[in-house]
Write a protein that holds these residues in place. Structure first.
Motif, mmCIF file in Angstrom:
data_model
loop_
_atom_site.group_PDB
_atom_site.id
_atom_site.type_symbol
_atom_site.label_atom_id
_atom_site.label_comp_id
_atom_site.label_asym_id
_atom_site.label_seq_id
_atom_site.Cartn_x
_atom_site.Cartn_y
_atom_site.Cartn_z
ATOM 1 N N GLY A 1 51.805 27.003 59.050
ATOM 2 C CA GLY A 1 51.774 27.461 60.433
ATOM 3 C C GLY A 1 51.722 28.976 60.525
ATOM 4 N N SER A 2 51.079 29.612 59.544
ATOM 5 C CA SER A 2 50.948 31.072 59.586
ATOM 6 C C SER A 2 49.583 31.478 59.049
ATOM 7 C CB SER A 2 52.068 31.738 58.781
ATOM 8 O OG SER A 2 51.941 31.398 57.413
ATOM 9 N N GLN A 3 49.210 32.709 59.326
ATOM 10 C CA GLN A 3 47.899 33.214 58.930
ATOM 11 C C GLN A 3 47.906 33.702 57.483
ATOM 12 O OE1 GLN A 3 44.938 34.415 61.099
ATOM 13 N NE2 GLN A 3 45.598 32.502 62.031
ATOM 14 N N ALA A 4 46.873 33.353 56.748
ATOM 15 C CA ALA A 4 46.696 33.920 55.404
ATOM 16 C C ALA A 4 46.275 35.375 55.539
ATOM 17 C CB ALA A 4 45.627 33.141 54.649
ATOM 18 N N THR A 5 46.645 36.199 54.576
ATOM 19 C CA THR A 5 46.239 37.609 54.647
ATOM 20 C C THR A 5 44.727 37.750 54.491
ATOM 21 O OG1 THR A 5 46.501 37.890 52.276
ATOM 22 C CG2 THR A 5 48.423 38.398 53.634
ATOM 23 N N ARG A 6 44.131 36.868 53.696
ATOM 24 C CA ARG A 6 42.696 36.950 53.379
ATOM 25 C C ARG A 6 42.280 38.346 52.946
ATOM 26 N NH1 ARG A 6 40.067 31.973 54.913
ATOM 27 N NH2 ARG A 6 41.529 30.804 56.179
ATOM 28 N N LEU A 7 43.170 38.994 52.203
ATOM 29 C CA LEU A 7 42.833 40.272 51.597
ATOM 30 C C LEU A 7 42.214 39.976 50.240
ATOM 31 C CD1 LEU A 7 46.170 42.141 52.345
ATOM 32 C CD2 LEU A 7 43.928 42.554 53.399
ATOM 33 N N PRO A 8 41.535 40.967 49.647
ATOM 34 C CA PRO A 8 41.042 40.738 48.292
ATOM 35 C C PRO A 8 42.177 40.305 47.371
ATOM 36 C CG PRO A 8 40.083 42.717 49.168
ATOM 37 C CD PRO A 8 41.095 42.248 50.180
ATOM 38 N N GLY A 9 41.831 39.547 46.338
ATOM 39 C CA GLY A 9 42.799 38.948 45.416
ATOM 40 C C GLY A 9 43.942 39.871 45.048
ATOM 41 N N ARG A 10 45.138 39.362 45.155
ATOM 42 C CA ARG A 10 46.288 40.220 44.893
ATOM 43 C C ARG A 10 47.126 39.686 43.760
ATOM 44 N NH1 ARG A 10 49.269 41.785 50.283
ATOM 45 N NH2 ARG A 10 50.547 42.672 48.637
ATOM 46 N N PHE A 11 46.671 38.595 43.140
ATOM 47 C CA PHE A 11 47.551 37.969 42.180
ATOM 48 C C PHE A 11 47.703 38.781 40.895
ATOM 49 C CE2 PHE A 11 47.669 34.684 38.698
ATOM 50 C CZ PHE A 11 49.025 34.838 38.519
ATOM 51 N N HIS A 12 46.611 39.348 40.410
ATOM 52 C CA HIS A 12 46.716 40.114 39.163
ATOM 53 C C HIS A 12 46.924 41.609 39.398
ATOM 54 C CE1 HIS A 12 44.943 36.475 37.190
ATOM 55 N NE2 HIS A 12 45.886 36.794 36.356
ATOM 56 N N ASP A 13 47.468 41.981 40.547
ATOM 57 C CA ASP A 13 47.758 43.397 40.730
ATOM 58 C C ASP A 13 49.248 43.627 40.503
ATOM 59 O OD1 ASP A 13 49.065 42.534 42.947
ATOM 60 O OD2 ASP A 13 47.755 43.528 44.393
ATOM 61 N N MET A 14 49.777 44.727 41.048
ATOM 62 C CA MET A 14 51.174 45.025 40.759
ATOM 63 C C MET A 14 52.084 44.698 41.943
ATOM 64 S SD MET A 14 51.376 47.774 37.885
ATOM 65 C CE MET A 14 51.184 49.353 38.679
ATOM 66 N N THR A 15 51.618 43.815 42.833
ATOM 67 C CA THR A 15 52.455 43.429 43.966
ATOM 68 C C THR A 15 53.816 42.947 43.469
ATOM 69 O OG1 THR A 15 50.465 42.756 45.131
ATOM 70 C CG2 THR A 15 52.543 41.996 46.051
ATOM 71 N N ASP A 16 53.786 42.137 42.430
ATOM 72 C CA ASP A 16 55.030 41.670 41.833
ATOM 73 C C ASP A 16 55.463 42.683 40.770
ATOM 74 O OD1 ASP A 16 57.143 40.395 40.665
ATOM 75 O OD2 ASP A 16 55.936 38.847 39.688
ATOM 76 N N GLN A 17 55.985 43.817 41.260
ATOM 77 C CA GLN A 17 56.334 44.934 40.361
ATOM 78 C C GLN A 17 57.334 44.522 39.297
ATOM 79 O OE1 GLN A 17 56.672 48.676 40.405
ATOM 80 N NE2 GLN A 17 55.369 49.266 42.110
ATOM 81 N N GLN A 18 58.333 43.769 39.728
ATOM 82 C CA GLN A 18 59.396 43.412 38.808
ATOM 83 C C GLN A 18 58.841 42.542 37.666
ATOM 84 O OE1 GLN A 18 62.552 41.753 41.106
ATOM 85 N NE2 GLN A 18 64.045 42.033 39.439
ATOM 86 N N GLY A 19 58.031 41.557 38.040
ATOM 87 C CA GLY A 19 57.436 40.681 37.041
ATOM 88 C C GLY A 19 56.527 41.460 36.116
#
Lengths: 267, 267
Positions: free
Chosen positions: B103-121
């Protein structure tokens, strides 16, 4: 308070593709509170039944679990289709379409992509990894003639992780050479690099970020000081410009991003 | 004679997920003659238009190209939808379903999985890689207390690639210890391993395969001889049995498969 949503990723093989896909999809919903579980090597109806049971237990709580599968063996997939979850069957539909397009039957065997079916490609990757380790951090420069690329940069700019990633995942023979004080005191290219100018690829980084990384390793040292980091980065960048070496800033890039950029460049 | 079929994989980010998916799907059709091209960082309409043009050129030949995309930015995807190819849009439909479910909108931004969004990981992975390198091949055993797992095995059984893969891709602090002659002459566990029995994981391998691998490195040496390989593997397996160390046979397994097995064991 709502509970986190369970995400169960099920693969009949390593689960690497399945987990990547699930995370790539869910990265579009950064505000959701999710908890991941991976079940790999689920390649028999029995194992699938066990996972379906696990899902059923999780489904007793709200919200409904999300189930991602990359399984194409019909007897195994069947069990998971019946699990009480929102099911994302990531491969089946595309396999059906490919069958139609090729006019041939899919094997529908358990995942074979990360196995050794492609023996040659696999050996190339292992061999590249040996090479990257043997020519890491400036050692083994006698072998630079065999390199596909030589990463150049100051200490802690990201050279080693990138060269190992390129080797292990892409079979690229990536060496790396650390730029240090001695290299900045002369006008020529560092001697081991002279004969390999066309293979050089420079990494640079924001001095403040470098300072933070080095401080984690050797707090308070000259090596970690902001002045030293600024000096080294400035001199490295001057060297790249002077010798027309392609450069990539690694400050806010992951190893995967840097490696993909280098692969694009090599192609 | 038919020409190979072109497979074009297009991503708005690194392309790792996209390529894995395409290859996982096409692994079900081992008899098809395919030629792959990856276009990564296609994150603007302009770049997408250029790729669409490239596809149109390839489409002038039979058979029709296969186009795999993981793009979710509508203005970018639009160009590729119009390309004359069999299009496999790997993410859009699942993103739509997830929007409905959350029930929410996807960001539909360019792929973010292999970037540093998850800094800690990400930091955990880089730190694990440093650790794996610092405790590779029996060195740095003083740090074994910090390891998540210590891989044990004879030379060339697959320890180093596996520990680096575990570290780089999964943030597992994996050390590795090579079993050698000295270790077989005593009845006790090798001294550096004594205090860490619960962390040990043994790798074994068919002696004939080991012989082949070692021969590539040092043909004709005692080290590579079949007798030596048989002796070492037999003694290593005896040691695993004696100390109840879990074992995995690496003879026909890829690094990805071995690593996934170890991850399952660690969980």
């Amino acid at each position: 308070m709502t509970l986190p949503r369970h995400v169960i990723v099920v693969s009949d093989h390593t689960g690497i593709t399945a987990e990547n896909m699930a995370r790539a999809l869910l990265a579009h919903f950064p505000d959701e509170d999710l908890t991941y579980a991976l079940r790999s090597f689920v390649d028999t109806p029995d194992k699938a039944q066990a996972v379906a049971h696990e899902v059923a237990v999780l489904a007793e709580q709200e919200p409904r679990p999300l189930l991602f599968t990359t399984i194409t063996v019909p007897e195994v997939l069947e069990w998971l289709r019946e699990a009480p979850a929102v099911h994302f069957d990531l491969l089946s539909q595309s396999v059906d379409r490919l069958e139609a397009e090729f006019g041939s039957q899919a094997t529908r065997l358990p995942g074979r992509f990360h196995d050794m079916t492609d023996q040659q490609g696999y050996l190339r990757r292992m061999e590249a990894l040996d090479f990257a380790l043997a020519t890491d951090d400036g050692v083994g420069d006698k072998q630079y003639g065999l390199a596909d690329v030589i990463l150049v940069g100051v200490s802690r700019a990201g050279k080693t992780p990138t060269s190992l990633f390129l080797a292990l995942n892409h079979g690229v023979r990536a060496s790396n050479y650390p730029l240090a004080e001695d290299d900045f005191e002369q006008l020529s290219l560092p001697r081991p690099l002279e004969a390999h100018r066309a293979k050089l690829f420079g990494l640079t980084i924001d001095p403040r970020r470098l300072h933070a990384i080095r401080t984690q390793r050797k707090a308070g040292s000259q090596y970690a000081s902001l002045e030293q980091c600024e000096y080294e980065v400035r001199r490295a960048e001057r060297l790249y410009a002077q010798w027309k070496i392609p450069v990539r800033d690694t400050t806010s890039s992951s190893v995967e991003e840097i490696a993909s950029g280098i692969l694009n460049y090599l192609r």
